[in-house]
Design an enzyme around this catalytic site. Structure first.
Site, PDB file in Angstrom:
ATOM      1  N   ARG A  83       0.809  -1.219   0.000  1.00  0.00           N
ATOM      2  CA  ARG A  83       0.000   0.000   0.000  1.00  0.00           C
ATOM      3  C   ARG A  83       0.841   1.268   0.000  1.00  0.00           C
ATOM      4  NH1 ARG A  83      -2.299  -3.981   1.623  1.00  0.00           N
ATOM      5  NH2 ARG A  83      -0.538  -4.248   2.984  1.00  0.00           N
ATOM      6  N   THR A  84       1.829   1.358   0.884  1.00  0.00           N
ATOM      7  CA  THR A  84       2.578   2.604   0.995  1.00  0.00           C
ATOM      8  C   THR A  84       3.322   2.904  -0.300  1.00  0.00           C
ATOM      9  OG1 THR A  84       2.837   2.270   3.377  1.00  0.00           O
ATOM     10  CG2 THR A  84       4.307   3.857   2.337  1.00  0.00           C
ATOM     11  N   LYS A  90      26.153  -3.761  -2.598  1.00  0.00           N
ATOM     12  CA  LYS A  90      27.610  -3.726  -2.700  1.00  0.00           C
ATOM     13  C   LYS A  90      28.249  -3.034  -1.498  1.00  0.00           C
ATOM     14  CE  LYS A  90      27.090  -3.347  -7.715  1.00  0.00           C
ATOM     15  NZ  LYS A  90      27.307  -2.496  -8.913  1.00  0.00           N
ATOM     16  N   ARG A 146      11.647   4.093   2.917  1.00  0.00           N
ATOM     17  CA  ARG A 146      11.235   3.134   3.948  1.00  0.00           C
ATOM     18  C   ARG A 146      12.444   2.266   4.260  1.00  0.00           C
ATOM     19  NH1 ARG A 146       6.026  -0.789   4.367  1.00  0.00           N
ATOM     20  NH2 ARG A 146       5.207   1.198   5.099  1.00  0.00           N
ATOM     21  N   HIS A 151       5.630   6.188  11.318  1.00  0.00           N
ATOM     22  CA  HIS A 151       5.091   6.070   9.955  1.00  0.00           C
ATOM     23  C   HIS A 151       4.148   7.257   9.740  1.00  0.00           C
ATOM     24  CE1 HIS A 151       3.839   4.570   6.225  1.00  0.00           C
ATOM     25  NE2 HIS A 151       3.505   3.330   6.526  1.00  0.00           N
TER      26      HIS A 151
END
Length: 359
Positions: free
Chosen positions: A53-54, A82, A103, A131
Site C-alpha cells: 500500500r505505501t 555492494k 522506507r 510512519h
C-alpha cells in the site's frame, strides 16, 4: 506548508495539518484538477523493506499528479548490496529527483537521510519507530468519519511495541483535545517508553488520558475508533517469540456485536489473522476506504513538497567517535559516520534519530 521534510507528524503544526487535509479533500473531490501539478517532477522511492500500500500509493499519487517515479523496491537490486552507505545513496538519488520517499527497517533512517538530501524527504516507515504518512491517512479517515479528531475514545489493539503506525497515531492525536486512548495489548507488546512519555506530557496538557487493558471485550463498547494492528513477525528475534504473541487478539463478529453502531474499525494493513473474514463485510470496517485515502493525502503532501527549492551540498557533519544511542535498532549504530544528534523532550535527553532515551 513551511515544513521541508516529513519525518514525524509532529514536524508540522496543526494549522499546516489542517491546510494539508483540506487540500487532500479537494483532490479527492476533483482529482482531474491536479493532474498536471507535478508535471516535470520526479519522485525517488527507496524501499529497503517490502511494501504494497505505501509504495503503490506514493507511486500512484505522483503519477496522478503528472510526475514520474524512480527508485528501488529491493535493495539487493541496487548498489546497497555492494555496501553503499545510506548517505551516499541519498546524495546520488537526490541529484536525480525532486522529492525522496524512504522506507527502511532501521529506526531513524529517514531522519538520517534528511541530513544529506538536496530535496524534501518523506518517512515512509522506519523500523518499529514511526510512519507519519500513515498517520496523515488515519487522521483524514477519522475526520471524514467523525467530523473531528478531538473528544474521541480510540482503542489501539495488537502489537503496540513494534507498531510504528500506532506510535505515530497516538503521538499525533495527543496534540488534539480531550481524547481518551485505550491501549489493548499483552504486557510484552505494550507501548514503548518514548510514546508513553509523550502521552503523559503533551497528552495530559491537552486534556487527554490513556488506560491499559488486556482484552477487547472489556472496552470495545466504549470505543469510537478501534485501530487494529497485526502482530509483526518481522520484528521478532525468533519464530518462538512470535508464536507466543500471534493470535492473542482477534476481532470477530461476536465482538463486533458489543460495539457501538457507529464505531469505526481502522487498520493500517496488511492484516493477517487478527480480523475474521466475515468482519470485512461489516459496514463499520473502514480499512479499505482508509487505504484509498492514503493516496489522496499523499498527493497533497507530494504537491506541496515538490514546490520546495532544491538545496546545495549537504553540510559536513562531525562524525561520531563512539556510540551514543543504546537502541541497537537505531540507524546511528549501523551507519557509523552519522553525527551525534540529541534533543531534550520533557527534560530528558533523547536520540534525534530514534527517540530513545540517552542514558
Amino acid at each position: 506548508m513551511d515544513i521541508r521534510n516529513l519525518i514525524d507528524f509532529n514536524d508540522m503544526s496543526l494549522s499546516e495539518w489542517d491546510e494539508l487535509y483540506k487540500l487532500a479533500c479537494r483532490i479527492k473531490r476533483s482529482p482531474a484538477e491536479f493532474r498536471d501539478t507535478c508535471r516535470g517532477k520526479i519522485m525517488a522511492t527507496l524501499f529497503y523493506e517490502p511494501s504494497t500500500r505505501t509504495q503503490m500509493s506514493f507511486q500512484t499519487a505522483m503519477m496522478r499528479l503528472g510526475g514520474k517515479v524512480i527508485g528501488f523496491s529491493d535493495p539487493n537490486a541496487s548498489s546497497v548490496s555492494k555496501g553503499e552507505t545510506l548517505r551516499d545513496t541519498v546524495k546520488i538519488v537526490t541529484a536525480y529527483s525532486d522529492v525522496l520517499v524512504i522506507r527502511n527497517p532501521i529506526e531513524g533512517a529517514a531522519y538520517a537521510a534528511s541530513l544529506y538530501s538536496r530535496v524534501p524527504v518523506v518517512n515512509a516507515g522506519d523500523g518499529g519507530h514511526l510512519h507519519p504518512t500513515q498517520t496523515l491517512t488515519d487522521l483524514m479517515t477519522i475526520n471524514e468519519l467523525k467530523g473531528r479528531t478531538d473528544g474521541l475514545t480510540v482503542g489501539c489493539c495488537g502489537d503496540l511495541l513494534n507498531g510504528r503506525t500506532v506510535h505515530s497515531l497516538l503521538r499525533a492525536m495527543a496534540r488534539f483535545k480531550n481524547n481518551r486512548f485505550v491501549l489493548i495489548s499483552t504486557p510484552e507488546l505494550s507501548l514503548p517508553d518514548y510514546v508513553i512519555s509523550e502521552l503523559n506530557a503533551v497528552g495530559v496538557e491537552n486534556g487527554n488520558s490513556f488506560v491499559k487493558v488486556s482484552t477487547l471485550e472489556e472496552c470495545i463498547s466504549e470505543l469510537d475508533i478501534l485501530y487494529m494492528t497485526r502482530i509483526q513477525r518481522e520484528r521478532f528475534h525468533s519464530q518462538e517469540e512470535y508464536a507466543r504473541q500471534s493470535g492473542v487478539y482477534r476481532l470477530t463478529a461476536d465482538k463486533m456485536k458489543l460495539a457501538k453502531p457507529d464505531m469505526a474499525v481502522l487498520h493500517p494493513l496488511p492484516k493477517v489473522d487478527e480480523i475474521d473474514y466475515e468482519v470485512d463485510d461489516d459496514p463499520r470496517t473502514m480499512y479499505f476506504e482508509q487505504a484509498e485515502n492514503g493516496m489522496y493525502i499523499r498527493m497533497a503532501l507530494i504537491a506541496q513538497l515538490c514546490a520546495k527549492e532544491r538545496t546545495g551540498r549537504a553540510p559536513a557533519y562531525p562524525i561520531q567517535t563512539e556510540p551514543f544511542c543504546h537502541n541497537p535498532r537505531c540507524i546511528s549504530n549501523h551507519e557509523k559516520y552519522l553525527p551525534k544528534l540529541t534533543k531534550i523532550v520533557g527534560g530528558e535527553e533523547r536520540c534525534c534519530y530514534c527517540d530513545a532515551a540517552i542514558k
